[in-house]
Enzyme design. Structure first.
Site, PDB file in Angstrom:
ATOM      1  N   CYS A  26     107.567  29.450  78.428  1.00  0.00           N
ATOM      2  CA  CYS A  26     107.202  30.664  79.156  1.00  0.00           C
ATOM      3  C   CYS A  26     108.350  31.689  79.158  1.00  0.00           C
ATOM      4  CB  CYS A  26     106.768  30.323  80.566  1.00  0.00           C
ATOM      5  SG  CYS A  26     107.880  29.191  81.428  1.00  0.00           S
TER       6      CYS A  26
HETATM    7  N1  NDP Z   1     103.368  25.815  84.286  1.00  0.00           N
HETATM    8  C1  NDP Z   1     103.751  26.691  83.363  1.00  0.00           C
HETATM    9  O1  NDP Z   1     103.848  27.900  83.648  1.00  0.00           O
HETATM   10  C2  NDP Z   1     104.075  26.241  81.985  1.00  0.00           C
HETATM   11  C3  NDP Z   1     104.010  24.941  81.607  1.00  0.00           C
HETATM   12  N2  NDP Z   1     104.329  24.582  80.328  1.00  0.00           N
HETATM   13  C4  NDP Z   1     104.342  23.183  79.912  1.00  0.00           C
HETATM   14  O2  NDP Z   1     103.037  22.637  80.026  1.00  0.00           O
HETATM   15  C5  NDP Z   1     103.140  21.265  80.350  1.00  0.00           C
HETATM   16  C6  NDP Z   1     102.331  21.038  81.634  1.00  0.00           C
HETATM   17  O3  NDP Z   1     102.929  21.801  82.662  1.00  0.00           O
HETATM   18  P1  NDP Z   1     102.250  22.025  84.076  1.00  0.00           P
HETATM   19  O4  NDP Z   1     100.798  22.157  83.917  1.00  0.00           O
HETATM   20  O5  NDP Z   1     103.011  23.080  84.721  1.00  0.00           O
HETATM   21  O6  NDP Z   1     102.575  20.616  84.769  1.00  0.00           O
HETATM   22  P2  NDP Z   1     101.804  19.884  85.958  1.00  0.00           P
HETATM   23  O7  NDP Z   1     102.840  19.024  86.580  1.00  0.00           O
HETATM   24  O8  NDP Z   1     101.092  20.856  86.796  1.00  0.00           O
HETATM   25  O9  NDP Z   1     100.746  18.962  85.216  1.00  0.00           O
HETATM   26  C7  NDP Z   1     101.160  17.938  84.339  1.00  0.00           C
HETATM   27  C8  NDP Z   1      99.971  17.184  83.797  1.00  0.00           C
HETATM   28  O10 NDP Z   1     100.481  16.218  82.862  1.00  0.00           O
HETATM   29  C9  NDP Z   1      99.971  14.943  83.178  1.00  0.00           C
HETATM   30  N3  NDP Z   1     100.970  13.902  82.885  1.00  0.00           N
HETATM   31  C10 NDP Z   1     102.066  13.628  83.589  1.00  0.00           C
HETATM   32  N4  NDP Z   1     102.755  12.616  83.029  1.00  0.00           N
HETATM   33  C11 NDP Z   1     102.052  12.260  81.959  1.00  0.00           C
HETATM   34  C12 NDP Z   1     102.222  11.261  80.973  1.00  0.00           C
HETATM   35  N5  NDP Z   1     103.277  10.447  80.977  1.00  0.00           N
HETATM   36  N6  NDP Z   1     101.328  11.158  79.984  1.00  0.00           N
HETATM   37  C13 NDP Z   1     100.269  11.982  79.946  1.00  0.00           C
HETATM   38  N7  NDP Z   1     100.044  12.946  80.882  1.00  0.00           N
HETATM   39  C14 NDP Z   1     100.934  13.077  81.859  1.00  0.00           C
HETATM   40  C15 NDP Z   1      99.636  14.971  84.646  1.00  0.00           C
HETATM   41  O11 NDP Z   1      98.616  14.015  84.837  1.00  0.00           O
HETATM   42  P3  NDP Z   1      98.032  13.565  86.255  1.00  0.00           P
HETATM   43  O12 NDP Z   1      96.946  14.558  86.551  1.00  0.00           O
HETATM   44  O13 NDP Z   1      97.564  12.187  86.056  1.00  0.00           O
HETATM   45  O14 NDP Z   1      99.179  13.671  87.234  1.00  0.00           O
HETATM   46  C16 NDP Z   1      99.185  16.417  84.846  1.00  0.00           C
HETATM   47  O15 NDP Z   1      97.814  16.557  84.580  1.00  0.00           O
HETATM   48  C17 NDP Z   1     104.628  20.943  80.513  1.00  0.00           C
HETATM   49  O16 NDP Z   1     105.158  20.444  79.329  1.00  0.00           O
HETATM   50  C18 NDP Z   1     105.213  22.305  80.807  1.00  0.00           C
HETATM   51  O17 NDP Z   1     106.559  22.343  80.463  1.00  0.00           O
HETATM   52  C19 NDP Z   1     104.653  25.505  79.386  1.00  0.00           C
HETATM   53  C20 NDP Z   1     104.739  26.820  79.717  1.00  0.00           C
HETATM   54  C21 NDP Z   1     104.506  27.287  81.058  1.00  0.00           C
HETATM   55  C1  X2W Z   2     109.554  28.154  87.774  1.00  0.00           C
HETATM   56  C2  X2W Z   2     109.944  26.971  86.942  1.00  0.00           C
HETATM   57  O1  X2W Z   2     110.440  25.974  87.431  1.00  0.00           O
HETATM   58  N1  X2W Z   2     109.716  27.064  85.629  1.00  0.00           N
HETATM   59  C3  X2W Z   2     110.011  25.991  84.695  1.00  0.00           C
HETATM   60  C4  X2W Z   2     109.715  26.453  83.292  1.00  0.00           C
HETATM   61  C5  X2W Z   2     108.270  26.452  82.982  1.00  0.00           C
HETATM   62  C6  X2W Z   2     107.873  25.391  82.032  1.00  0.00           C
HETATM   63  O2  X2W Z   2     106.902  24.744  82.262  1.00  0.00           O
HETATM   64  O3  X2W Z   2     108.666  25.158  80.995  1.00  0.00           O
HETATM   65  P1  X2W Z   2     108.227  25.194  79.488  1.00  0.00           P
HETATM   66  O4  X2W Z   2     107.848  26.585  79.198  1.00  0.00           O
HETATM   67  O5  X2W Z   2     109.435  24.742  78.732  1.00  0.00           O
HETATM   68  O6  X2W Z   2     107.145  24.249  79.212  1.00  0.00           O
HETATM   69  C7  X2W Z   2     111.475  25.617  84.666  1.00  0.00           C
HETATM   70  O7  X2W Z   2     112.327  26.440  84.938  1.00  0.00           O
HETATM   71  O8  X2W Z   2     111.750  24.490  84.209  1.00  0.00           O
END
Ligand code: NDP
Ligand code: X2W
Length: 354
Positions: free
Chosen positions: A159
């Site tokens: 992000c």
């Molecule tokens: N949030 C954001 O703005 C952004 C997120 N990302 C990336 O997207 C990914 C998800 O982030 P986000 O949605 O924020 O995270 P969340 O913590 O909100 O959700 C994580 C999800 O991953 C699942 N999970 C956790 N551990 C495992 C595992 N060992 N194997 C399979 N599934 C697993 C969880 O399952 P369960 O429902 O069972 O707990 C949950 O559904 C991360 O890699 C993050 O870095 C990238 C850019 C931006």
């Molecule tokens: C506000 C906040 O905590 N943001 C996360 C970054 C968001 C994220 O999910 O990281 P990726 O884009 O690498 O997947 C952090 O700083 O680690």
């Protein structure tokens, strides 16, 4: 023909946004949404906004129905994607990974910043970097492999790297930035960026009515931004947490080279030429600055530019929705590119206005 689709980690913040987009995508047939924690729970029971929109129920992350999916999104934490992606690709799936596991091209850099071994270096070498505006050739390469029947992997950009790089890349690639100068980035994210599990930093009572820097001089997105922009060792990146649900704003301070124009209007024109074929990046008129609210719920990035002529500094500001262009909708944009669909397919054309 509809593309059978699965989302692993569908109950997380990025995953549920992907679920929303995938259900409305005209070419995706969403069959599997996984969550170990919520296995057996209907999506609409946990997220009532889906009432009437889907009868899907969360299943476990090892649901065998994933084997029948041609397209699999991994919305899981880093290391979990590393464990899952190789098998999915080996059996011919198109895998779009939202985690950081396959973003850093040098496995030693990954191992240093993520403090874990990279166990799929072969796949890392074949993965495309998912930031379509800056690396279209990489996605085309992988799209050709997909069209030839191979399993492929796209590692979507993070992000902060997405907002920062879209704001900085046209100036950097045009040589407007002073060689060897340090680039300073101050960026602000909404709390959904930290994922669904609350910590003391993201708990409502600590996050609300508060602004704070975190990961100062140590944030793991530093090497990713350096890699994208070719600024190895020249980046000072400071993220901040703001009491917003969604939204990410990155302010990039780029010292201008001696022969670079110091006229913002000229630089705006250069940026507009750079993004002329990119439907999701809007370069705002000179001096107009982007707002996170203008891109909420969309895949758009807005870029604003101003020049401090005395300091000879280009100030480039990028705004995205961290769950949109920063995560879920960028993943859909990448999937569209790899599966030979128009980039804009299934993506919202207008943000939520207020
Ligand atoms: N949030 C954001 O703005 C952004 C997120 N990302 C990336 O997207 C990914 C998800 O982030 P986000 O949605 O924020 O995270 P969340 O913590 O909100 O959700 C994580 C999800 O991953 C699942 N999970 C956790 N551990 C495992 C595992 N060992 N194997 C399979 N599934 C697993 C969880 O399952 P369960 O429902 O069972 O707990 C949950 O559904 C991360 O890699 C993050 O870095 C990238 C850019 C931006
Ligand atoms: C506000 C906040 O905590 N943001 C996360 C970054 C968001 C994220 O999910 O990281 P990726 O884009 O690498 O997947 C952090 O700083 O680690």
């Amino acid at each position: 023909m509809a593309i059978t689709t699965g989302i692993v980690g569908a109950a997380g913040f990025a995953g549920i946004e992907l679920t929303r987009l995938a259900l409305r995508h005209p070419d995706f047939d969403l069959k599997v949404v996984t969550s170990n924690e919520l296995a057996g729970t209907p999506v609409a029971a946990e997220y009532p906004g889906f009432t009437g929109a889907t009868d899907l129920t969360f299943t476990t992350h090892d649901d065998p129905a994933l084997d029948a999916c041609d397209l699999v999104f991994l919305a899981v934490p880093h290391t979990a994607a590393l464990a899952m992606a190789p098998q999915l690709v080996a059996r011919g799936a198109t895998v779009v990974d939202l985690s950081a596991d396959f973003r850093l091209k040098d496995p030693a850099v990954y191992e240093r910043w993520y403090a874990t071994p990279h166990t799929a270096v072969d796949l890392l070498e074949r993965a495309a970097f998912g930031l379509p505006e800056l690396f279209p050739d990489d996605l085309e390469r992988v799209a050709a492999a997909c069209a030839a029947g191979e399993g492929v992997l796209v590692a979507c950009a993070g992000c902060y790297p997405t907002a920062t790089s879209l704001a900085a890349a046209p100036a950097v690639r045009a040589g407007l930035v002073q060689p060897d100068a340090v680039v300073v980035v101050d960026a602000i994210s909404g709390v959904t960026g930290a994922g669904k599990k609350a910590s003391t930093r993201t708990h409502f009572c600590f996050a609300d009515e508060n602004l704070e820097a975190y990961g100062v001089a140590t944030h793991r997105h530093t090497p990713e931004i350096e890699q994208i922009l070719g600024l190895e060792g020249r980046l000072v990146f400071t993220p901040h947490l703001a009491p917003l649900n969604r939204g990410l704003l990155s302010t990039v301070n780029l010292p201008l080279a001696p022969d670079a124009p110091a006229d913002a209007g000229e630089i705006v024109e250069l940026y507009r030429r750079f993004y002329a074929d990119d439907p999701f990046v809007h370069v705002l008129p000179s001096g107009t600055m982007p707002k996170t609210s203008s891109v909420a719920g969309t895949n758009y990035a807005h870029v604003g530019l101003a020049v401090n002529a005395t300091a000879r500094m280009l100030v480039a500001v990028g705004a995205i929705d961290n769950l949109g262009k920063g995560a879920a909708s960028q993943a859909v944009q990448c999937a569209n590119a790899v599966r030979g669909l128009p980039q804009t397919r299934g993506l919202e054309p207008i943000s939520v206005p207020v």
